[in-house]
Design an enzyme around this catalytic site. Structure first.
Site, PDB file in Angstrom:
ATOM      1  N   SER A   1      -7.878   1.207  -3.713  1.00 22.56           N
ATOM      2  CA  SER A   1      -8.066   1.127  -2.200  1.00 22.56           C
ATOM      3  C   SER A   1      -6.655   0.962  -1.682  1.00 22.56           C
ATOM      4  O   SER A   1      -6.495   1.510  -0.465  1.00 22.56           O
ATOM      5  CB  SER A   1      -8.736  -0.054  -1.855  1.00 22.56           C
ATOM      6  N   SER A   2      -5.666   0.483  -2.385  1.00 23.78           N
ATOM      7  CA  SER A   2      -4.221   0.301  -1.609  1.00 23.78           C
ATOM      8  C   SER A   2      -3.704   1.740  -1.541  1.00 23.78           C
ATOM      9  O   SER A   2      -2.539   1.776  -1.012  1.00 23.78           O
ATOM     10  CB  SER A   2      -3.599  -0.547  -2.510  1.00 23.78           C
TER      11      SER A   2
ATOM     12  N   SER B   1       0.700  -1.377  -0.086  1.00 26.65           N
ATOM     13  CA  SER B   1       0.096   0.067  -0.119  1.00 26.65           C
ATOM     14  C   SER B   1       0.865   1.266  -0.039  1.00 26.65           C
ATOM     15  O   SER B   1       2.137   1.207   0.211  1.00 26.65           O
ATOM     16  CB  SER B   1      -0.918  -0.235   1.416  1.00 26.65           C
TER      17      SER B   1
ATOM     18  N   HIS C   1      -8.416  -7.021  -4.158  1.00 32.68           N
ATOM     19  CA  HIS C   1      -7.281  -6.453  -3.892  1.00 32.68           C
ATOM     20  C   HIS C   1      -5.996  -7.271  -4.712  1.00 32.68           C
ATOM     21  O   HIS C   1      -6.245  -8.203  -5.165  1.00 32.68           O
ATOM     22  CB  HIS C   1      -6.938  -6.800  -2.343  1.00 32.68           C
TER      23      HIS C   1
ATOM     24  N   CYS D   1      -4.993  -0.598   8.805  1.00 31.17           N
ATOM     25  CA  CYS D   1      -4.455  -1.089   7.531  1.00 31.17           C
ATOM     26  C   CYS D   1      -3.010  -2.001   7.978  1.00 31.17           C
ATOM     27  O   CYS D   1      -1.991  -1.183   8.376  1.00 31.17           O
ATOM     28  CB  CYS D   1      -4.088   0.091   6.668  1.00 31.17           C
TER      29      CYS D   1
ATOM     30  N   LYS E   1     -14.065  -7.201   5.634  1.00 40.08           N
ATOM     31  CA  LYS E   1     -13.278  -7.882   4.577  1.00 40.08           C
ATOM     32  C   LYS E   1     -14.274  -8.835   4.415  1.00 40.08           C
ATOM     33  O   LYS E   1     -14.815  -9.701   5.049  1.00 40.08           O
ATOM     34  CB  LYS E   1     -12.314  -7.771   4.553  1.00 40.08           C
TER      35      LYS E   1
ATOM     36  N   MET F   1      -4.434  -7.645   1.791  1.00 43.37           N
ATOM     37  CA  MET F   1      -4.419  -6.524   2.966  1.00 43.37           C
ATOM     38  C   MET F   1      -3.706  -7.143   4.191  1.00 43.37           C
ATOM     39  O   MET F   1      -3.864  -8.372   4.317  1.00 43.37           O
ATOM     40  CB  MET F   1      -5.727  -6.151   3.283  1.00 43.37           C
ATOM     41  N   GLY F   2      -2.748  -6.441   4.614  1.00 41.81           N
ATOM     42  CA  GLY F   2      -2.135  -6.885   6.002  1.00 41.81           C
ATOM     43  C   GLY F   2      -3.021  -7.454   7.001  1.00 41.81           C
ATOM     44  O   GLY F   2      -2.583  -8.372   7.523  1.00 41.81           O
TER      45      GLY F   2
END
Length: 396
Positions: free
Chosen positions: A66-67, A19, A314, A104, A278, A318-319
């Site tokens: 989104s990132s 990101s 994605h 995030c 999510k 995502m982390g």
């Protein structure tokens, strides 16, 4: 008509994991934006370039995904045994909305480096050479993250040979520990599994009855089986993001799952809570080609996972969702664990659209209740640009 000039605000543009976002020290924000509220949201929207009906964020720092539509505010922490407080704002692209409901995980990797570089960590805690341990209070969810930041010559070491799928160039490795990541203080029961079940039957109008694992770990996440919705788990972004019917289906699943998790009272409220929960779909290992063209072999991974963020598939993972994956994989009986072959495990390597990622979790069961003490993963981060960001003075 006379227009007000632009003002400039000290800021740093950073990559963290897969990101990018604009980072601020709280003390550098204009007075009205130092506290939560409309002024802060309006400022961050203008910085990023939202809302943009064209969906490009041309007139701002956002990258129209989104990132890359993200903001971070960091301040010295007043909490015992913490160095800094970290607040994350996910900025909507086409609507005037900043979502503060979750963390995030990718940008978490950049917080320690930012804090050291901006004098927010006690210099006595930063070695001349070695690893600085930065204890971060994640203010969105009320959790502790420990970042292990490499240091050379008293400065953050950003370059290195650590490779992260989804990021083109290698960099220095930053190990993150997400302590007690389960339960974000939200949902019906305030537990890792808000319904009390490892697997639920989720009835989604227009989709049907689906099995789902609903978990609060890292970030509230709804896991479903890829096969149950007609997918293999090897899909790349275009297969989902160019299909309006598929996106509508996933949003319906997300909305009804959010109700079951106690995050919202009615599916219609999901539109005002885009960042969480999510939704992800899982499948057993299979060969596929990542978005870079790199071949991922089934024998290299434990399972396949694809996740959606802000209504789109994605490009990597995502982390925070990786924390949820690692936690769910460690608990026998969840859909994630089943896709990985079942049994007890402390680490899992999963395939995502850009390649693979390894995450570990320490989970245990007491009196029938599962708890997780930490989740661990490695990312990388670096400063892309620093100086001032400019916005019209009447923007907030």
């Amino acid at each position: 008509m006379t227009s007000l000039p632009q003002i400039r605000i000290p800021a740093t543009y950073m990559r963290g994991g897969t990101s990018k976002g604009v980072f601020f020290r709280l003390q550098d924000l204009p007075g009205s934006a130092r506290v939560p509220g409309p002024a802060r949201d309006a400022l961050l929207l203008r910085v990023i370039g939202s809302p943009d009906p064209y969906g490009k964020q041309i007139d701002g720092m956002g990258g129209a995904t989104s990132s890359t539509s993200k903001t971070v505010i960091v301040d010295r922490s007043q909490r015992p045994e913490h160095d800094v407080d970290y607040l994350f704002g996910q900025v909507a692209i086409d609507r005037p909305f900043v979502d503060w409901s979750g963390n995030c995980g990718n940008l978490s990797a950049a917080v320690g480096a930012f804090a050291i570089a901006n004098g927010l960590v006690d210099p006595a805690r930063v070695p001349e050479n070695g690893t600085a341990t930065v204890r971060i209070w994640q203010a969105n969810i009320g959790k502790t993250i420990v970042a292990h930041v490499p240091v050379t010559g008293g400065q953050v070491q950003e370059t290195g040979d650590f490779e992260l799928d989804g990021v083109t160039f290698p960099a220095a490795e930053v190990q993150l520990e997400f302590l007690d990541p389960a339960d974000e203080g939200d949902g019906d029961s305030g537990a890792m599994f808000p319904t009390g079940n490892l697997v639920d039957d989720l009835d989604v109008p227009g989709v049907g009855m689906l099995q789902a694992t609903l978990i609060n770990a890292g970030i509230p996440t709804i896991f479903i089986n890829a096969a149950d919705i007609g997918y293999t788990g090897t899909e790349l972004q275009d297969a989902i993001n160019n299909d309006t019917r598929a996106l509508a289906m996933f949003e319906a699943i997300r909305a009804h799952g959010a109700v079951r998790m106690g995050l919202i009272a009615d599916p219609g409220e999901a539109a005002s809570r885009q960042h969480t929960p999510k939704v992800a779909f899982v499948a057993p290992p299979a060969d596929y080609h990542a978005s870079s063209g790199k071949q991922v072999r089934a024998g290299e991974i434990d399972l396949l996972v694809r996740a959606l963020s802000m209504g789109k598939l994605h490009h990597a993972m995502m982390g925070t969702a990786a924390v949820a994956i690692g936690t769910a994989a460690a608990i026998p009986g969840t859909l994630v664990n089943q896709a990985a072959g079942g049994g007890e495990r402390h680490t899992v390597r999963f395939g995502h659209p850009s390649g693979t990622l390894r995450v570990g979790a320490e989970a245990c069961c007491h009196n029938g209740q599962w708890t997780v003490t930490k989740a661990i993963m490695s990312r990388s981060a670096r400063i892309l640009m620093e100086g001032w960001v400019r916005v019209p003075a009447d923007a907030f």
